[in-house]
Write a protein that holds these residues in place. Structure first.
Motif, PDB file in Angstrom:
ATOM      1  N   LEU A 126       0.827  -1.208   0.000  1.00  0.00           N
ATOM      2  CA  LEU A 126       0.000   0.000   0.000  1.00  0.00           C
ATOM      3  C   LEU A 126       0.859   1.255   0.000  1.00  0.00           C
ATOM      4  CD1 LEU A 126      -2.806  -1.035   2.516  1.00  0.00           C
ATOM      5  CD2 LEU A 126      -2.782  -1.265   0.021  1.00  0.00           C
ATOM      6  N   GLY A 127       2.029   1.168   0.637  1.00  0.00           N
ATOM      7  CA  GLY A 127       2.932   2.304   0.619  1.00  0.00           C
ATOM      8  C   GLY A 127       3.414   2.633  -0.777  1.00  0.00           C
ATOM      9  N   LYS A 128       3.599   1.605  -1.606  1.00  0.00           N
ATOM     10  CA  LYS A 128       3.980   1.823  -2.998  1.00  0.00           C
ATOM     11  C   LYS A 128       2.800   2.312  -3.828  1.00  0.00           C
ATOM     12  CE  LYS A 128       7.665  -1.660  -3.047  1.00  0.00           C
ATOM     13  NZ  LYS A 128       8.145  -2.924  -3.671  1.00  0.00           N
ATOM     14  N   LEU A 129       1.607   1.862  -3.466  1.00  0.00           N
ATOM     15  CA  LEU A 129       0.403   2.250  -4.205  1.00  0.00           C
ATOM     16  C   LEU A 129       0.041   3.708  -3.957  1.00  0.00           C
ATOM     17  CD1 LEU A 129      -2.005   1.331  -5.975  1.00  0.00           C
ATOM     18  CD2 LEU A 129      -3.162   0.649  -3.861  1.00  0.00           C
ATOM     19  N   ASN A 130       0.079   4.122  -2.694  1.00  0.00           N
ATOM     20  CA  ASN A 130      -0.275   5.496  -2.338  1.00  0.00           C
ATOM     21  C   ASN A 130       0.483   5.903  -1.079  1.00  0.00           C
ATOM     22  OD1 ASN A 130      -1.386   7.987  -1.843  1.00  0.00           O
ATOM     23  ND2 ASN A 130      -3.519   7.323  -2.007  1.00  0.00           N
ATOM     24  N   PRO A 131       1.641   6.519  -1.240  1.00  0.00           N
ATOM     25  CA  PRO A 131       2.473   6.871  -0.080  1.00  0.00           C
ATOM     26  C   PRO A 131       1.810   7.851   0.881  1.00  0.00           C
ATOM     27  CG  PRO A 131       3.714   7.032  -2.141  1.00  0.00           C
ATOM     28  CD  PRO A 131       2.273   6.862  -2.518  1.00  0.00           C
ATOM     29  N   ASP A 132       0.765   8.552   0.432  1.00  0.00           N
ATOM     30  CA  ASP A 132       0.107   9.529   1.306  1.00  0.00           C
ATOM     31  C   ASP A 132      -0.764   8.880   2.376  1.00  0.00           C
ATOM     32  OD1 ASP A 132       1.252  11.618  -0.066  1.00  0.00           O
ATOM     33  OD2 ASP A 132      -0.461  11.888  -1.414  1.00  0.00           O
ATOM     34  N   VAL A 133      -1.137   7.625   2.162  1.00  0.00           N
ATOM     35  CA  VAL A 133      -2.019   6.936   3.112  1.00  0.00           C
ATOM     36  C   VAL A 133      -1.200   6.449   4.311  1.00  0.00           C
ATOM     37  CG1 VAL A 133      -3.521   4.930   3.447  1.00  0.00           C
ATOM     38  CG2 VAL A 133      -3.657   6.267   1.339  1.00  0.00           C
ATOM     39  N   ARG A 134      -1.703   6.718   5.501  1.00  0.00           N
ATOM     40  CA  ARG A 134      -1.052   6.248   6.730  1.00  0.00           C
ATOM     41  C   ARG A 134      -1.578   4.853   7.048  1.00  0.00           C
ATOM     42  NH1 ARG A 134      -2.753  11.234   7.110  1.00  0.00           N
ATOM     43  NH2 ARG A 134      -4.678  10.628   8.172  1.00  0.00           N
ATOM     44  N   VAL A 135      -0.698   3.884   7.063  1.00  0.00           N
ATOM     45  CA  VAL A 135      -1.081   2.500   7.328  1.00  0.00           C
ATOM     46  C   VAL A 135      -0.571   2.098   8.709  1.00  0.00           C
ATOM     47  CG1 VAL A 135      -0.935   0.099   6.578  1.00  0.00           C
ATOM     48  CG2 VAL A 135      -0.997   1.944   4.875  1.00  0.00           C
ATOM     49  N   GLN A 136      -1.489   1.660   9.557  1.00  0.00           N
ATOM     50  CA  GLN A 136      -1.156   1.158  10.883  1.00  0.00           C
ATOM     51  C   GLN A 136      -1.333  -0.356  10.865  1.00  0.00           C
ATOM     52  OE1 GLN A 136      -3.878   3.267  13.432  1.00  0.00           O
ATOM     53  NE2 GLN A 136      -2.868   5.242  13.132  1.00  0.00           N
ATOM     54  N   ALA A 137      -0.258  -1.085  11.114  1.00  0.00           N
ATOM     55  CA  ALA A 137      -0.279  -2.542  11.043  1.00  0.00           C
ATOM     56  C   ALA A 137      -0.354  -3.132  12.449  1.00  0.00           C
ATOM     57  CB  ALA A 137       0.969  -3.040  10.323  1.00  0.00           C
ATOM     58  N   LEU A 138      -1.419  -3.879  12.713  1.00  0.00           N
ATOM     59  CA  LEU A 138      -1.603  -4.533  14.010  1.00  0.00           C
ATOM     60  C   LEU A 138      -1.521  -6.045  13.790  1.00  0.00           C
ATOM     61  CD1 LEU A 138      -4.600  -2.455  15.465  1.00  0.00           C
ATOM     62  CD2 LEU A 138      -2.138  -2.097  15.812  1.00  0.00           C
ATOM     63  N   ALA A 139      -0.390  -6.624  14.120  1.00  0.00           N
ATOM     64  CA  ALA A 139      -0.180  -8.057  13.914  1.00  0.00           C
ATOM     65  C   ALA A 139      -0.593  -8.813  15.168  1.00  0.00           C
ATOM     66  CB  ALA A 139       1.279  -8.336  13.571  1.00  0.00           C
ATOM     67  N   GLN A 140      -1.888  -8.828  15.427  1.00  0.00           N
ATOM     68  CA  GLN A 140      -2.376  -9.458  16.643  1.00  0.00           C
ATOM     69  C   GLN A 140      -3.846  -9.837  16.503  1.00  0.00           C
ATOM     70  OE1 GLN A 140      -1.877  -5.340  18.547  1.00  0.00           O
ATOM     71  NE2 GLN A 140      -3.542  -6.201  19.776  1.00  0.00           N
ATOM     72  N   ARG A 141      -4.233 -10.812  17.322  1.00  0.00           N
ATOM     73  CA  ARG A 141      -5.657 -11.082  17.508  1.00  0.00           C
ATOM     74  C   ARG A 141      -6.079 -10.268  18.716  1.00  0.00           C
ATOM     75  NH1 ARG A 141      -8.530 -15.040  14.994  1.00  0.00           N
ATOM     76  NH2 ARG A 141      -7.380 -16.550  13.742  1.00  0.00           N
ATOM     77  N   MET A 142      -6.880  -9.258  18.499  1.00  0.00           N
ATOM     78  CA  MET A 142      -7.196  -8.309  19.557  1.00  0.00           C
ATOM     79  C   MET A 142      -8.232  -8.870  20.519  1.00  0.00           C
ATOM     80  SD  MET A 142      -7.096  -4.613  17.651  1.00  0.00           S
ATOM     81  CE  MET A 142      -8.287  -5.021  16.382  1.00  0.00           C
ATOM     82  N   ASP A 143      -7.997  -8.630  21.806  1.00  0.00           N
ATOM     83  CA  ASP A 143      -9.007  -8.987  22.791  1.00  0.00           C
ATOM     84  C   ASP A 143     -10.112  -7.941  22.739  1.00  0.00           C
ATOM     85  OD1 ASP A 143      -8.041  -6.733  24.138  1.00  0.00           O
ATOM     86  OD2 ASP A 143      -6.880  -7.900  25.583  1.00  0.00           O
ATOM     87  N   ALA A 144     -11.137  -8.107  23.566  1.00  0.00           N
ATOM     88  CA  ALA A 144     -12.314  -7.241  23.500  1.00  0.00           C
ATOM     89  C   ALA A 144     -11.953  -5.779  23.739  1.00  0.00           C
ATOM     90  CB  ALA A 144     -13.358  -7.705  24.510  1.00  0.00           C
ATOM     91  N   ALA A 145     -11.049  -5.527  24.688  1.00  0.00           N
ATOM     92  CA  ALA A 145     -10.680  -4.150  25.015  1.00  0.00           C
ATOM     93  C   ALA A 145      -9.930  -3.491  23.870  1.00  0.00           C
ATOM     94  CB  ALA A 145      -9.845  -4.128  26.290  1.00  0.00           C
ATOM     95  N   ALA A 146      -8.962  -4.210  23.290  1.00  0.00           N
ATOM     96  CA  ALA A 146      -8.187  -3.662  22.180  1.00  0.00           C
ATOM     97  C   ALA A 146      -9.063  -3.452  20.951  1.00  0.00           C
ATOM     98  CB  ALA A 146      -7.022  -4.584  21.851  1.00  0.00           C
ATOM     99  N   LEU A 147      -9.973  -4.386  20.711  1.00  0.00           N
ATOM    100  CA  LEU A 147     -10.875  -4.264  19.578  1.00  0.00           C
ATOM    101  C   LEU A 147     -11.805  -3.066  19.757  1.00  0.00           C
ATOM    102  CD1 LEU A 147     -11.798  -5.464  16.911  1.00  0.00           C
ATOM    103  CD2 LEU A 147     -13.336  -6.963  18.177  1.00  0.00           C
ATOM    104  N   ALA A 148     -12.329  -2.891  20.961  1.00  0.00           N
ATOM    105  CA  ALA A 148     -13.204  -1.757  21.235  1.00  0.00           C
ATOM    106  C   ALA A 148     -12.478  -0.440  21.000  1.00  0.00           C
ATOM    107  CB  ALA A 148     -13.721  -1.828  22.670  1.00  0.00           C
ATOM    108  N   GLU A 149     -11.220  -0.377  21.420  1.00  0.00           N
ATOM    109  CA  GLU A 149     -10.435   0.845  21.223  1.00  0.00           C
ATOM    110  C   GLU A 149     -10.198   1.118  19.747  1.00  0.00           C
ATOM    111  OE1 GLU A 149      -6.058   2.734  22.481  1.00  0.00           O
ATOM    112  OE2 GLU A 149      -6.668   0.736  23.198  1.00  0.00           O
TER     113      GLU A 149
END
Length: 250
Positions: free
Chosen positions: A91-114
């Motif tokens: 995606l950085g090569k496709l559109n460098p203006d887009v901010r990509v946040q990568a979360l390499a995790q299975r989020m628990d309920a609290a993290a998902l809610a946030e």
């Protein structure tokens, strides 16, 4: 927008439903994508190319050779990498203006809610019921629109839920929280490669319309696609007043 952005998004700006105001809205928007596999690949690529300013990608899986048959955001150089990192690179090569946040995790309920609370729209591109129900519950609680997709064999589904609307149904109204919670229906049953592209592109389109405030008949509707016949079936959805997730939400 600067001159380069005006040129990049000129074909959007020519659309009266988008114009400069709408494109500016997209650039200021934040989409959360759950799953960066078959569905998440076209979703992430089209949201990035359309100029959605912030994309949060959530997936704890790594790229395998069998993924490359349909997960088009990844390539042969991605093998063994985390999918979110592979997708962020593409995606950085496709559109460098887009901010990509990568979360390499299975989020628990609290993290998902946030994460859901920070997003303007959520796209569920996961492949298991446990995740889908967790995402749905978080979207209902935060009143964040949800675009849900599913694809296996030659069969695809699309549903759009907008908990900001009065008496809006949720995913749980349609599917109870019982069923196969395991990953890997594609490994078990197979999946027709273009199918995930069809459903994923529809998810991206509906997410963009939600962000732009464009009315859509897909909201509060289940659309079922038969990849063999090419036919679509549509069913209007109603909220279940006894739903344990959204029944008392309004």
């Amino acid at each position: 927008m600067n001159d380069q952005q005006l040129l990049r998004y000129s074909r959007h700006i020519l659309l009266p439903q988008v114009d400069i105001t709408g494109q500016t809205t997209l650039l200021d928007s934040h989409a959360l994508v759950i799953g960066v596999g078959g569905l998440g690949s076209p979703v992430a690529m089209y949201l990035a190319s359309a100029g959605v300013g912030t994309l949060t990608l959530c997936d704890n899986d790594v790229v395998e050779l069998t993924n490359l048959q349909r997960q088009i955001v990844h390539d042969i150089d991605s093998l063994g990498q985390l999918k979110v990192e592979s997708a962020a690179r593409r995606l950085g090569k496709l559109n460098p203006d887009v901010r990509v946040q990568a979360l390499a995790q299975r989020m628990d309920a609290a993290a998902l809610a946030e994460a859901v609370a920070k997003a303007d729209v959520v796209l569920d591109c996961s492949d298991n019921f446990v995740t889908r129900h967790a995402v749905n519950a978080a979207c209902v609680a935060a009143r964040t629109p949800l675009v849900s997709g599913a694809a296996v064999r030659f069969d695809g589904q699309l549903a759009v839920f907008d908990p900001r609307q009065h008496d809006a149904p949720c995913y749980h109204c349609l599917f109870p929280d019982t069923g196969d919670g395991s990953d890997g229906p594609c490994a078990t049953f197979g999946v027709f490669a273009p199918l995930v592209g069809i459903i994923g592109c529809m998810q991206a389109a509906e997410a963009l319309k939600l962000l732009l405030g464009i009315a859509s008949h897909a909201v509060n509707r289940l659309s079922i696609y038969d990849g063999l016949s090419g036919d679509w079936r549509h069913m209007q959805l109603a909220r279940d007043p006894a739903c344990p997730v959204c029944g008392g939400a309004h």
